[in-house]
Design a protein around this motif. Sequence first.
Motif, PDB file in Angstrom:
ATOM      1  N   ASN A   1       0.802  -1.221   0.000  1.00  0.00           N
ATOM      2  CA  ASN A   1       0.000   0.000   0.000  1.00  0.00           C
ATOM      3  C   ASN A   1       0.837   1.275   0.000  1.00  0.00           C
ATOM      4  O   ASN A   1       0.310   2.352  -0.296  1.00  0.00           O
ATOM      5  CB  ASN A   1      -0.943   0.005   1.204  1.00  0.00           C
ATOM      6  N   ILE A   2       2.130   1.145   0.324  1.00  0.00           N
ATOM      7  CA  ILE A   2       2.978   2.341   0.355  1.00  0.00           C
ATOM      8  C   ILE A   2       4.124   2.280  -0.661  1.00  0.00           C
ATOM      9  O   ILE A   2       4.856   3.254  -0.824  1.00  0.00           O
ATOM     10  CB  ILE A   2       3.559   2.590   1.769  1.00  0.00           C
ATOM     11  N   ILE A   3       4.264   1.146  -1.355  1.00  0.00           N
ATOM     12  CA  ILE A   3       5.312   1.003  -2.369  1.00  0.00           C
ATOM     13  C   ILE A   3       4.667   1.074  -3.741  1.00  0.00           C
ATOM     14  O   ILE A   3       3.772   0.290  -4.060  1.00  0.00           O
ATOM     15  CB  ILE A   3       6.075  -0.327  -2.201  1.00  0.00           C
ATOM     16  N   ASN A   4       5.097   2.022  -4.548  1.00  0.00           N
ATOM     17  CA  ASN A   4       4.477   2.163  -5.859  1.00  0.00           C
ATOM     18  C   ASN A   4       5.334   1.594  -6.988  1.00  0.00           C
ATOM     19  O   ASN A   4       4.842   1.412  -8.099  1.00  0.00           O
ATOM     20  CB  ASN A   4       4.140   3.637  -6.156  1.00  0.00           C
ATOM     21  N   GLU A   5       6.616   1.287  -6.665  1.00  0.00           N
ATOM     22  CA  GLU A   5       7.493   0.799  -7.735  1.00  0.00           C
ATOM     23  C   GLU A   5       8.713   0.114  -7.147  1.00  0.00           C
ATOM     24  O   GLU A   5       9.182   0.459  -6.062  1.00  0.00           O
ATOM     25  CB  GLU A   5       7.935   1.975  -8.611  1.00  0.00           C
ATOM     26  N   MET A   6       9.223  -0.888  -7.882  1.00  0.00           N
ATOM     27  CA  MET A   6      10.494  -1.510  -7.536  1.00  0.00           C
ATOM     28  C   MET A   6      11.240  -1.871  -8.813  1.00  0.00           C
ATOM     29  O   MET A   6      10.639  -2.392  -9.766  1.00  0.00           O
ATOM     30  CB  MET A   6      10.297  -2.782  -6.715  1.00  0.00           C
ATOM     31  N   VAL A   7      12.515  -1.559  -8.837  1.00  0.00           N
ATOM     32  CA  VAL A   7      13.410  -2.041  -9.893  1.00  0.00           C
ATOM     33  C   VAL A   7      14.521  -2.806  -9.190  1.00  0.00           C
ATOM     34  O   VAL A   7      15.256  -2.237  -8.374  1.00  0.00           O
ATOM     35  CB  VAL A   7      14.006  -0.878 -10.718  1.00  0.00           C
ATOM     36  N   GLY A   8      14.617  -4.101  -9.485  1.00  0.00           N
ATOM     37  CA  GLY A   8      15.561  -4.910  -8.722  1.00  0.00           C
ATOM     38  C   GLY A   8      16.273  -5.960  -9.544  1.00  0.00           C
ATOM     39  O   GLY A   8      15.728  -6.509 -10.504  1.00  0.00           O
TER      40      GLY A   8
ATOM     41  N   GLU B   1       2.010  -4.511 -11.754  1.00  0.00           N
ATOM     42  CA  GLU B   1       2.367  -4.880 -13.124  1.00  0.00           C
ATOM     43  C   GLU B   1       3.841  -5.282 -13.108  1.00  0.00           C
ATOM     44  O   GLU B   1       4.673  -4.577 -12.542  1.00  0.00           O
ATOM     45  CB  GLU B   1       2.166  -3.701 -14.072  1.00  0.00           C
ATOM     46  N   VAL B   2       4.152  -6.415 -13.725  1.00  0.00           N
ATOM     47  CA  VAL B   2       5.497  -6.981 -13.647  1.00  0.00           C
ATOM     48  C   VAL B   2       6.106  -7.075 -15.042  1.00  0.00           C
ATOM     49  O   VAL B   2       5.444  -7.490 -15.993  1.00  0.00           O
ATOM     50  CB  VAL B   2       5.458  -8.391 -13.007  1.00  0.00           C
ATOM     51  N   LYS B   3       7.382  -6.686 -15.136  1.00  0.00           N
ATOM     52  CA  LYS B   3       8.050  -6.760 -16.441  1.00  0.00           C
ATOM     53  C   LYS B   3       9.515  -7.129 -16.275  1.00  0.00           C
ATOM     54  O   LYS B   3      10.212  -6.560 -15.438  1.00  0.00           O
ATOM     55  CB  LYS B   3       7.937  -5.420 -17.176  1.00  0.00           C
ATOM     56  N   MET B   4       9.968  -8.096 -17.079  1.00  0.00           N
ATOM     57  CA  MET B   4      11.391  -8.433 -17.149  1.00  0.00           C
ATOM     58  C   MET B   4      12.070  -7.373 -18.016  1.00  0.00           C
ATOM     59  O   MET B   4      11.704  -7.176 -19.173  1.00  0.00           O
ATOM     60  CB  MET B   4      11.567  -9.815 -17.772  1.00  0.00           C
ATOM     61  N   MET B   5      13.071  -6.682 -17.456  1.00  0.00           N
ATOM     62  CA  MET B   5      13.689  -5.564 -18.157  1.00  0.00           C
ATOM     63  C   MET B   5      15.001  -5.929 -18.849  1.00  0.00           C
ATOM     64  O   MET B   5      15.300  -5.429 -19.929  1.00  0.00           O
ATOM     65  CB  MET B   5      13.950  -4.422 -17.169  1.00  0.00           C
ATOM     66  N   LYS B   6      15.796  -6.805 -18.211  1.00  0.00           N
ATOM     67  CA  LYS B   6      17.131  -7.058 -18.765  1.00  0.00           C
ATOM     68  C   LYS B   6      17.712  -8.313 -18.130  1.00  0.00           C
ATOM     69  O   LYS B   6      17.643  -8.490 -16.915  1.00  0.00           O
ATOM     70  CB  LYS B   6      18.036  -5.861 -18.447  1.00  0.00           C
ATOM     71  N   LYS B   7      18.293  -9.192 -18.959  1.00  0.00           N
ATOM     72  CA  LYS B   7      19.020 -10.357 -18.463  1.00  0.00           C
ATOM     73  C   LYS B   7      20.511 -10.045 -18.468  1.00  0.00           C
ATOM     74  O   LYS B   7      21.006  -9.373 -19.380  1.00  0.00           O
ATOM     75  CB  LYS B   7      18.712 -11.589 -19.316  1.00  0.00           C
ATOM     76  N   ILE B   8      21.206 -10.532 -17.441  1.00  0.00           N
ATOM     77  CA  ILE B   8      22.605 -10.140 -17.244  1.00  0.00           C
ATOM     78  C   ILE B   8      23.457 -11.366 -16.963  1.00  0.00           C
ATOM     79  O   ILE B   8      23.105 -12.210 -16.126  1.00  0.00           O
ATOM     80  CB  ILE B   8      22.720  -9.129 -16.080  1.00  0.00           C
ATOM     81  N   LYS B   9      24.594 -11.442 -17.637  1.00  0.00           N
ATOM     82  CA  LYS B   9      25.520 -12.561 -17.487  1.00  0.00           C
ATOM     83  C   LYS B   9      26.383 -12.397 -16.229  1.00  0.00           C
ATOM     84  O   LYS B   9      26.598 -11.275 -15.748  1.00  0.00           O
ATOM     85  CB  LYS B   9      26.411 -12.680 -18.724  1.00  0.00           C
ATOM     86  N   PRO B  10      26.908 -13.507 -15.710  1.00  0.00           N
ATOM     87  CA  PRO B  10      27.684 -13.466 -14.455  1.00  0.00           C
ATOM     88  C   PRO B  10      28.925 -12.578 -14.508  1.00  0.00           C
ATOM     89  O   PRO B  10      29.354 -12.045 -13.482  1.00  0.00           O
ATOM     90  CB  PRO B  10      28.081 -14.939 -14.240  1.00  0.00           C
ATOM     91  N   GLN B  11      29.494 -12.393 -15.707  1.00  0.00           N
ATOM     92  CA  GLN B  11      30.744 -11.642 -15.830  1.00  0.00           C
ATOM     93  C   GLN B  11      30.612 -10.154 -15.479  1.00  0.00           C
ATOM     94  O   GLN B  11      31.613  -9.449 -15.370  1.00  0.00           O
ATOM     95  CB  GLN B  11      31.303 -11.773 -17.248  1.00  0.00           C
ATOM     96  N   SER B  12      29.398  -9.703 -15.258  1.00  0.00           N
ATOM     97  CA  SER B  12      29.174  -8.295 -14.901  1.00  0.00           C
ATOM     98  C   SER B  12      29.253  -8.052 -13.399  1.00  0.00           C
ATOM     99  O   SER B  12      28.956  -6.945 -12.933  1.00  0.00           O
ATOM    100  CB  SER B  12      27.811  -7.824 -15.424  1.00  0.00           C
ATOM    101  N   PHE B  13      29.656  -9.081 -12.637  1.00  0.00           N
ATOM    102  CA  PHE B  13      29.713  -8.980 -11.178  1.00  0.00           C
ATOM    103  C   PHE B  13      31.081  -9.417 -10.648  1.00  0.00           C
ATOM    104  O   PHE B  13      31.812 -10.147 -11.304  1.00  0.00           O
ATOM    105  CB  PHE B  13      28.641  -9.878 -10.533  1.00  0.00           C
TER     106      PHE B  13
ATOM    107  N   ASN C   1      -3.461   0.379 -10.136  1.00  0.00           N
ATOM    108  CA  ASN C   1      -4.351   1.403  -9.577  1.00  0.00           C
ATOM    109  C   ASN C   1      -5.512   0.792  -8.796  1.00  0.00           C
ATOM    110  O   ASN C   1      -5.984   1.365  -7.814  1.00  0.00           O
ATOM    111  CB  ASN C   1      -4.902   2.281 -10.705  1.00  0.00           C
ATOM    112  N   ASP C   2      -5.964  -0.383  -9.238  1.00  0.00           N
ATOM    113  CA  ASP C   2      -7.140  -1.003  -8.616  1.00  0.00           C
ATOM    114  C   ASP C   2      -6.731  -2.067  -7.606  1.00  0.00           C
ATOM    115  O   ASP C   2      -5.775  -2.810  -7.827  1.00  0.00           O
ATOM    116  CB  ASP C   2      -8.032  -1.639  -9.687  1.00  0.00           C
TER     117      ASP C   2
END
Length: 257
Positions: free
Chosen positions: A122-129, A160-172, A189-190
């Motif tokens: 009820n208090i979180i409107n968005e997450m990017v993780g 609403e859920v969306k996959m934004m980007k896949k990332i390979k292990p070498q980026s960590f 909204n509902d």
Amino acid sequence: MNFVNPKKRFGQNFLTNDKIAEDIVSFLSDSKTKTILEIGPGKGILTKNLIKKSNKKKKFIEIDSDCIEYLKIKFDGINDDLINKDFLKIDLNSFDKPISIIGNFPYNISSQILFKIYENKNIINEMVGMFQLEVAERICSNFGTKKYGILSVLIQAFFEVKMMKKIKPQSFYPIPNVDSAVIRINKKNDSINCNEILFKKIVKQSFGQRRKTLRNSLKIFNIPDIKKEDTIFAKRPEQLSVSDFIYLTNLVDNENI
């Protein structure tokens, strides 16, 4: 302090790719937000982009005191916004609302983070993780698939859920043994048209015995026989959409629960 060793007990795999970090922060839309929380800033690869992106109030929650000291040196002017605590133990109502959350989340507590987001929906409107790819796919999966489960239904019911980007292990660093992915969730909204407490109980009970039909897995709810004649009770939980679970919740007599 010029260097921070990643600590296994905190599940730390520091993102090292600057372009990916820029992309992640760009996925965040803070138009309705009063406070942006970064979870686990680590060495600040997202933090530096967040500072430039938005003039909204920002807080940086980091459990590792070594990272806190590192961030104090690296970024001027954010000392008062650094919080050396475990995110899972923080009362999110203590921040100005609504809240957006962003982070390269420790994989060992990523499901717990999602449940905390659900409990504070009820208090979180968005997450990017950033998540382990398997977890990200679970959250985004559709009904009728093996990956579809409790978190899929609970999160998709309210976001609403969306996959934004896949990332390979070498980026960590250190390099993990799994692929990763960034997902974005935005508050719908509902609200759902049913008893939310009962909805959660039914979803958890159904998937707790996912090989059984709902007629068998939901016996604890004392559902009248006449209601159990509905064809939905012959299905297994992964066959139900979010709308189906809402319909099922409204079928169940919750006065005896």
